[in-house]
Design a protein around this motif. Structure first.
Motif, PDB file in Angstrom:
ATOM      1  N   GLY A   1      67.430   0.061   4.400  1.00  0.00           N
ATOM      2  CA  GLY A   1      66.200  -0.701   4.524  1.00  0.00           C
ATOM      3  C   GLY A   1      65.975  -1.711   3.419  1.00  0.00           C
ATOM      4  O   GLY A   1      64.853  -2.219   3.260  1.00  0.00           O
ATOM      5  N   TYR A   2      67.032  -2.045   2.671  1.00  0.00           N
ATOM      6  CA  TYR A   2      66.895  -2.951   1.539  1.00  0.00           C
ATOM      7  C   TYR A   2      67.740  -4.205   1.726  1.00  0.00           C
ATOM      8  O   TYR A   2      68.730  -4.210   2.471  1.00  0.00           O
ATOM      9  CB  TYR A   2      67.321  -2.270   0.230  1.00  0.00           C
ATOM     10  CG  TYR A   2      66.524  -1.030  -0.109  1.00  0.00           C
ATOM     11  CD1 TYR A   2      65.143  -1.020  -0.003  1.00  0.00           C
ATOM     12  CD2 TYR A   2      67.153   0.128  -0.551  1.00  0.00           C
ATOM     13  CE1 TYR A   2      64.404   0.118  -0.324  1.00  0.00           C
ATOM     14  CE2 TYR A   2      66.436   1.273  -0.865  1.00  0.00           C
ATOM     15  CZ  TYR A   2      65.063   1.257  -0.748  1.00  0.00           C
ATOM     16  OH  TYR A   2      64.342   2.388  -1.056  1.00  0.00           O
ATOM     17  N   ALA A   3      67.345  -5.248   1.026  1.00  0.00           N
ATOM     18  CA  ALA A   3      68.126  -6.476   0.931  1.00  0.00           C
ATOM     19  C   ALA A   3      68.466  -6.710  -0.536  1.00  0.00           C
ATOM     20  O   ALA A   3      67.958  -6.006  -1.428  1.00  0.00           O
ATOM     21  CB  ALA A   3      67.340  -7.666   1.489  1.00  0.00           C
ATOM     22  N   GLU A   4      69.300  -7.726  -0.793  1.00  0.00           N
ATOM     23  CA  GLU A   4      69.677  -7.998  -2.179  1.00  0.00           C
ATOM     24  C   GLU A   4      68.451  -8.262  -3.063  1.00  0.00           C
ATOM     25  O   GLU A   4      68.413  -7.873  -4.222  1.00  0.00           O
ATOM     26  CB  GLU A   4      70.633  -9.187  -2.256  1.00  0.00           C
ATOM     27  CG  GLU A   4      71.985  -8.957  -1.604  1.00  0.00           C
ATOM     28  CD  GLU A   4      72.073  -9.600  -0.239  1.00  0.00           C
ATOM     29  OE1 GLU A   4      71.077  -9.494   0.532  1.00  0.00           O
ATOM     30  OE2 GLU A   4      73.112 -10.199   0.076  1.00  0.00           O
ATOM     31  N   ALA A   5      67.441  -8.916  -2.496  1.00  0.00           N
ATOM     32  CA  ALA A   5      66.246  -9.250  -3.273  1.00  0.00           C
ATOM     33  C   ALA A   5      65.453  -8.014  -3.685  1.00  0.00           C
ATOM     34  O   ALA A   5      64.572  -8.109  -4.560  1.00  0.00           O
ATOM     35  CB  ALA A   5      65.354 -10.198  -2.479  1.00  0.00           C
ATOM     36  N   ASP A   6      65.739  -6.857  -3.081  1.00  0.00           N
ATOM     37  CA  ASP A   6      65.040  -5.627  -3.429  1.00  0.00           C
ATOM     38  C   ASP A   6      65.665  -4.919  -4.630  1.00  0.00           C
ATOM     39  O   ASP A   6      65.141  -3.893  -5.084  1.00  0.00           O
ATOM     40  CB  ASP A   6      65.030  -4.673  -2.233  1.00  0.00           C
ATOM     41  CG  ASP A   6      64.255  -5.226  -1.056  1.00  0.00           C
ATOM     42  OD1 ASP A   6      63.139  -5.744  -1.281  1.00  0.00           O
ATOM     43  OD2 ASP A   6      64.769  -5.172   0.085  1.00  0.00           O
ATOM     44  N   ILE A   7      66.773  -5.449  -5.133  1.00  0.00           N
ATOM     45  CA  ILE A   7      67.442  -4.851  -6.282  1.00  0.00           C
ATOM     46  C   ILE A   7      66.912  -5.502  -7.556  1.00  0.00           C
ATOM     47  O   ILE A   7      66.938  -6.724  -7.708  1.00  0.00           O
ATOM     48  CB  ILE A   7      68.973  -5.036  -6.190  1.00  0.00           C
ATOM     49  CG1 ILE A   7      69.512  -4.392  -4.901  1.00  0.00           C
ATOM     50  CG2 ILE A   7      69.659  -4.460  -7.419  1.00  0.00           C
ATOM     51  CD1 ILE A   7      69.239  -2.909  -4.767  1.00  0.00           C
ATOM     52  N   ASP A   8      66.440  -4.679  -8.477  1.00  0.00           N
ATOM     53  CA  ASP A   8      65.847  -5.190  -9.719  1.00  0.00           C
ATOM     54  C   ASP A   8      66.860  -5.306 -10.851  1.00  0.00           C
ATOM     55  O   ASP A   8      66.775  -6.213 -11.680  1.00  0.00           O
ATOM     56  CB  ASP A   8      64.701  -4.276 -10.149  1.00  0.00           C
ATOM     57  CG  ASP A   8      63.614  -4.200  -9.090  1.00  0.00           C
ATOM     58  OD1 ASP A   8      62.840  -5.162  -8.970  1.00  0.00           O
ATOM     59  OD2 ASP A   8      63.582  -3.189  -8.356  1.00  0.00           O
ATOM     60  N   ILE A   9      67.795  -4.362 -10.892  1.00  0.00           N
ATOM     61  CA  ILE A   9      68.805  -4.336 -11.954  1.00  0.00           C
ATOM     62  C   ILE A   9      70.159  -4.070 -11.314  1.00  0.00           C
ATOM     63  O   ILE A   9      70.289  -3.196 -10.447  1.00  0.00           O
ATOM     64  CB  ILE A   9      68.502  -3.232 -12.995  1.00  0.00           C
ATOM     65  CG1 ILE A   9      67.158  -3.489 -13.684  1.00  0.00           C
ATOM     66  CG2 ILE A   9      69.620  -3.132 -14.027  1.00  0.00           C
ATOM     67  CD1 ILE A   9      66.699  -2.326 -14.558  1.00  0.00           C
TER      68      ILE A   9
ATOM     69  N   ALA B   1      68.023 -10.488  -9.953  1.00  0.00           N
ATOM     70  CA  ALA B   1      68.135  -9.232 -10.689  1.00  0.00           C
ATOM     71  C   ALA B   1      68.574  -9.484 -12.127  1.00  0.00           C
ATOM     72  O   ALA B   1      69.204 -10.499 -12.443  1.00  0.00           O
ATOM     73  CB  ALA B   1      69.130  -8.306  -9.997  1.00  0.00           C
ATOM     74  N   GLU B   2      68.238  -8.534 -12.983  1.00  0.00           N
ATOM     75  CA  GLU B   2      68.847  -8.490 -14.310  1.00  0.00           C
ATOM     76  C   GLU B   2      70.205  -7.819 -14.159  1.00  0.00           C
ATOM     77  O   GLU B   2      70.311  -6.743 -13.562  1.00  0.00           O
ATOM     78  CB  GLU B   2      67.959  -7.695 -15.262  1.00  0.00           C
ATOM     79  CG  GLU B   2      68.529  -7.558 -16.656  1.00  0.00           C
ATOM     80  CD  GLU B   2      67.638  -6.716 -17.553  1.00  0.00           C
ATOM     81  OE1 GLU B   2      67.145  -7.256 -18.557  1.00  0.00           O
ATOM     82  OE2 GLU B   2      67.433  -5.526 -17.238  1.00  0.00           O
ATOM     83  N   ILE B   3      71.251  -8.431 -14.702  1.00  0.00           N
ATOM     84  CA  ILE B   3      72.607  -7.923 -14.552  1.00  0.00           C
ATOM     85  C   ILE B   3      73.096  -7.460 -15.916  1.00  0.00           C
ATOM     86  O   ILE B   3      73.261  -8.268 -16.836  1.00  0.00           O
ATOM     87  CB  ILE B   3      73.545  -9.002 -13.974  1.00  0.00           C
ATOM     88  CG1 ILE B   3      73.016  -9.480 -12.621  1.00  0.00           C
ATOM     89  CG2 ILE B   3      74.965  -8.458 -13.838  1.00  0.00           C
ATOM     90  CD1 ILE B   3      73.673 -10.764 -12.131  1.00  0.00           C
ATOM     91  N   ILE B   4      73.340  -6.171 -16.050  1.00  0.00           N
ATOM     92  CA  ILE B   4      73.718  -5.588 -17.335  1.00  0.00           C
ATOM     93  C   ILE B   4      75.230  -5.384 -17.367  1.00  0.00           C
ATOM     94  O   ILE B   4      75.813  -4.798 -16.441  1.00  0.00           O
ATOM     95  CB  ILE B   4      72.998  -4.248 -17.569  1.00  0.00           C
ATOM     96  CG1 ILE B   4      71.476  -4.436 -17.496  1.00  0.00           C
ATOM     97  CG2 ILE B   4      73.398  -3.660 -18.920  1.00  0.00           C
ATOM     98  CD1 ILE B   4      70.690  -3.138 -17.614  1.00  0.00           C
ATOM     99  N   ILE B   5      75.857  -5.854 -18.424  1.00  0.00           N
ATOM    100  CA  ILE B   5      77.300  -5.720 -18.584  1.00  0.00           C
ATOM    101  C   ILE B   5      77.604  -5.664 -20.079  1.00  0.00           C
ATOM    102  O   ILE B   5      76.892  -6.246 -20.897  1.00  0.00           O
ATOM    103  CB  ILE B   5      78.047  -6.895 -17.895  1.00  0.00           C
ATOM    104  CG1 ILE B   5      79.569  -6.700 -17.948  1.00  0.00           C
ATOM    105  CG2 ILE B   5      77.639  -8.234 -18.482  1.00  0.00           C
ATOM    106  CD1 ILE B   5      80.343  -7.708 -17.106  1.00  0.00           C
TER     107      ILE B   5
END
Length: 263
Positions: free
Chosen positions: A96-104, A124-128
């Motif tokens: 039930g999610y799309a890419e825009a629903d991902i926060d991190i 999203a914030e992308i942590i690496i």
């Protein structure tokens, strides 16, 4: 411990036919082939945010299985087998999610099967880890597998957050710097309210076989790999944790897969 994590969902992002001796355990599994999964993970937090751990292989592998490895020696030892259903967008959509629903988004390292669709996440914030960020940018600029983009699919700059060691995202969700497989490799410790501690080894420990044989020869620094694996194993044993290996063909079918989850 107090945790801000509500659930962990294991995502099936495709699989590959793999020569285990070449890709995972040289000298022990030479000539042994297996079908190994490309996993991703969705972590949901008490404040409603969603954390995606790894983005799977680039979706171009669905129609062009060897698109990053065509004509290479490595391509003779690892053959991606992805179907349309394995596309990260579809797997999120099933929940039930799309890419825009991902926060991190957490990129555990820059390799092709972990960072292939990061350009989907401009919001999203992308942590690496810094080491793999720098390697990934260099690979992208030089057209090599394992590159990470600087911009999203629609041209917007991606919002990378660079870390240099262990990092707690929230209580109950901690990134562990486990170098060896790659210099900036990250594993993940997740404290769940009912299941307790779950450790995602990612590629710090490919499989149970690597653990049993102490075979960590594949990677940028085998000695560092051995130390990182020992760290994860000690943590798992001290807490009776579920230790999920990176690409274990035997463990994979025993895990709960989406839409089921750990909580």
């Amino acid at each position: 411990m107090d945790t801000h994590v509500t659930s962990l969902t294991v995502l099936d992002l495709g699989r590959a036919d793999i020569d285990m001796g070449v890709v995972m355990a040289p000298g022990d599994l030479d000539g042994v082939w297996a079908v190994c999964a490309f996993p991703g993970y969705l972590v949901e937090l008490t404040d409603g945010r969603r954390v995606l751990i790894d983005t799977g292989p680039n979706r171009r592998h669905i129609d062009e299985p060897m698109y990053e490895f065509r004509g290479t020696e490595f391509g003779k030892r690892l053959v991606p087998r992805l179907a349309a259903v394995d596309d990260l967008r579809n797997r999120l959509g099933e929940l039930g999610y799309a890419e825009a629903d991902i926060d991190i988004v957490v990129l555990t390292h820059n390799h092709f099967d972990h960072a292939g669709n990061v350009a989907d996440f401009p919001d999203a914030e992308i942590i690496i880890h810094r080491a793999d960020y720098e390697i990934g940018l260099d690979h992208a600029r030089n057209g090599r597998p394992g590159g990470i983009p600087e911009t999203s699919l629609d041209g917007r700059p991606l919002n990378y957050r660079i870390i240099d060691g262990d990092e707690q995202i929230v209580p109950g969700l901690t990134l562990l710097h486990t170098p060896g497989h790659s210099p900036g490799h990250l594993s993940v410790a997740i404290e769940l309210p009912e299941a307790g501690l779950v450790i995602l080894a990612i590629d710090a420990i490919y499989s149970r076989f690597n653990r049993e044989r102490g075979n960590y020869k594949i990677g940028a620094d085998p000695a560092a790999s051995t130390r990182s694996a020992a760290r994860l194993i000690a943590l798992a044993e001290s807490r009776d944790a579920l230790l999920i290996y990176g690409h274990d063909p035997d463990q994979w079918p025993t895990l709960r897969h989406a839409p089921d989850h750990y909580c």
